[in-house]
Design a protein around this motif. Structure first.
Motif, PDB file in Angstrom:
ATOM      1  N   VAL A 100      58.056 -43.640  -8.186  1.00  0.00           N
ATOM      2  CA  VAL A 100      58.576 -44.298  -7.194  1.00  0.00           C
ATOM      3  C   VAL A 100      58.787 -43.419  -5.918  1.00  0.00           C
ATOM      4  CG1 VAL A 100      59.885 -46.320  -6.284  1.00  0.00           C
ATOM      5  CG2 VAL A 100      59.182 -46.435  -8.336  1.00  0.00           C
ATOM      6  N   VAL A 101      58.364 -43.607  -4.607  1.00  0.00           N
ATOM      7  CA  VAL A 101      58.944 -42.789  -3.493  1.00  0.00           C
ATOM      8  C   VAL A 101      59.794 -43.775  -2.545  1.00  0.00           C
ATOM      9  CG1 VAL A 101      57.966 -41.813  -1.456  1.00  0.00           C
ATOM     10  CG2 VAL A 101      56.549 -41.298  -3.820  1.00  0.00           C
ATOM     11  N   VAL A 105      55.344 -47.608  -5.029  1.00  0.00           N
ATOM     12  CA  VAL A 105      54.895 -47.238  -6.409  1.00  0.00           C
ATOM     13  C   VAL A 105      53.706 -46.541  -6.166  1.00  0.00           C
ATOM     14  CG1 VAL A 105      54.171 -47.852  -8.618  1.00  0.00           C
ATOM     15  CG2 VAL A 105      56.118 -49.064  -7.510  1.00  0.00           C
ATOM     16  N   VAL A 106      53.705 -45.138  -6.745  1.00  0.00           N
ATOM     17  CA  VAL A 106      52.458 -44.227  -6.175  1.00  0.00           C
ATOM     18  C   VAL A 106      51.725 -43.988  -7.628  1.00  0.00           C
ATOM     19  CG1 VAL A 106      53.329 -43.111  -4.213  1.00  0.00           C
ATOM     20  CG2 VAL A 106      53.862 -42.002  -6.677  1.00  0.00           C
ATOM     21  N   SER A 107      52.256 -44.350  -8.761  1.00  0.00           N
ATOM     22  CA  SER A 107      51.519 -44.228 -10.018  1.00  0.00           C
ATOM     23  C   SER A 107      52.505 -44.957 -10.995  1.00  0.00           C
ATOM     24  CB  SER A 107      51.755 -42.690 -10.535  1.00  0.00           C
ATOM     25  OG  SER A 107      50.910 -42.164 -11.411  1.00  0.00           O
ATOM     26  N   SER A 153      49.492 -39.255  -4.734  1.00  0.00           N
ATOM     27  CA  SER A 153      49.627 -39.220  -3.249  1.00  0.00           C
ATOM     28  C   SER A 153      50.207 -40.270  -2.804  1.00  0.00           C
ATOM     29  CB  SER A 153      48.305 -39.037  -2.727  1.00  0.00           C
ATOM     30  OG  SER A 153      47.741 -37.758  -3.354  1.00  0.00           O
ATOM     31  N   THR A 154      50.924 -40.127  -1.605  1.00  0.00           N
ATOM     32  CA  THR A 154      51.593 -41.105  -0.832  1.00  0.00           C
ATOM     33  C   THR A 154      51.236 -40.837   0.797  1.00  0.00           C
ATOM     34  OG1 THR A 154      53.814 -42.123  -0.086  1.00  0.00           O
ATOM     35  CG2 THR A 154      53.668 -39.740  -0.756  1.00  0.00           C
ATOM     36  N   GLN A 172      61.636 -41.011  -7.882  1.00  0.00           N
ATOM     37  CA  GLN A 172      62.244 -41.564  -9.117  1.00  0.00           C
ATOM     38  C   GLN A 172      61.231 -41.647 -10.084  1.00  0.00           C
ATOM     39  OE1 GLN A 172      64.788 -45.111  -9.699  1.00  0.00           O
ATOM     40  NE2 GLN A 172      66.269 -43.625  -9.509  1.00  0.00           N
ATOM     41  N   VAL A 173      61.541 -41.279 -11.193  1.00  0.00           N
ATOM     42  CA  VAL A 173      60.624 -41.642 -12.611  1.00  0.00           C
ATOM     43  C   VAL A 173      61.456 -42.776 -13.119  1.00  0.00           C
ATOM     44  CG1 VAL A 173      59.709 -41.099 -14.666  1.00  0.00           C
ATOM     45  CG2 VAL A 173      59.741 -39.442 -12.808  1.00  0.00           C
TER      46      VAL A 173
END
Length: 261
Positions: free
Chosen positions: A195-196, A205-207, A230-231, A242-243
């Motif tokens: 999360v970015v 949420v990028v992945s 990527s964002t 954050q993971v």
């Protein structure tokens, strides 16, 4: 004394005459200064011909019936010896080249003269090849040491509560920011997401991924997790990454956080 007796000089020098012919020639040699002088000149030739084969020796025995055969035989042997010498010089030159390449001494060139080939060593200069000096000692736990090259600024973080360890690389792109992630000490099974957090307090949420039973970078599975995301957010617009672990009800809890970005 016949001409054939004079031609026995080479056969006598080579030791191919039988007992009777040897005694006859020695009697002739005692009274013939020409054969004695020729025999003296044959001494170095005998040393040169010491390694010839039986077929050539047999040919020499026939020289008393064919005077021209001696000249042809000696010429053939000289040429053969010259070729052998040339091959030896070539081998020596090759050794000089190899030695010079290893030590920086020089290289060899071969020049032909009337007296045969010569090996000439010419000096050269070589410079040692070294890598750039290291600005810091190597860390065996650093994924950048001997691993995949990553683009962008590097950030390392270990969560004091969960123990999850991460290294992230953030690279500015025209479309936003590329994020490369390296995770260890991540137990499973679980579902995770990256999360970015932006400056305007929004999140993205990028992945997302699933962690197997053995986890990543654990005693059960020593392999780390590596992923890239990527964002659209610019690098200067990101405040933290954050993971998170997400349970079956969709509730998220932080595993490791890069803050103050």
């Amino acid at each position: 004394m016949s001409r054939a007796d004079h031609l026995d000089v080479a056969a006598y020098a080579l030791g191919v005459l039988d007992q009777a012919d040897t005694e006859r020639f020695e009697e002739h040699l005692a009274t013939c200064w020409a054969c004695a002088a020729e025999l003296e000149t044959m001494v170095p030739v005998v040393g040169l011909l010491s390694g010839i084969d039986g077929e050539t020796m047999s040919a020499l025995e026939q020289t008393h019936t064919d005077p021209a055969l001696l000249d042809r035989t000696l010429m053939a042997v000289r040429l053969d010896r010259r070729r052998d010498r040339f091959r030896q010089l070539l081998a020596t030159a090759a050794a000089v080249v190899v030695f010079g390449g290893l030590t920086g001494i020089g290289f060899a060139s071969i020049a032909g003269t009337d007296d045969g080939p010569q090996v000439v060593a010419e000096p050269t200069l070589t410079a040692p090849v070294t890598g750039p000096p290291s600005s810091k000692p190597s860390d065996p736990d650093d994924p950048g040491d001997g691993g995949t090259e990553h683009e962008g600024e590097q950030h390392n973080q270990v969560d004091p509560t969960t123990g999850v360890k991460t290294t992230m690389w953030l690279a500015k792109k025209e479309y936003g920011t590329q994020i490369d992630v390296y995770l260890t000490r991540l137990p499973g099974p679980r579902t995770c997401r990256l999360v970015v957090f932006r400056k305007n307090h929004t999140t993205e949420v990028v992945s997302t991924w699933a962690v197997p039973n053995g986890g990543y970078g654990t005693n059960l599975n020593q392999l780390p997790l590596e992923l890239s995301a990527s964002t659209s957010a610019g690098r200067d617009d990101i405040t933290k990454i954050q993971v998170q672990s997400v349970d079956v009800k969709g509730v998220a809890s932080p595993l490791v956080t890069l803050a103050g970005l």
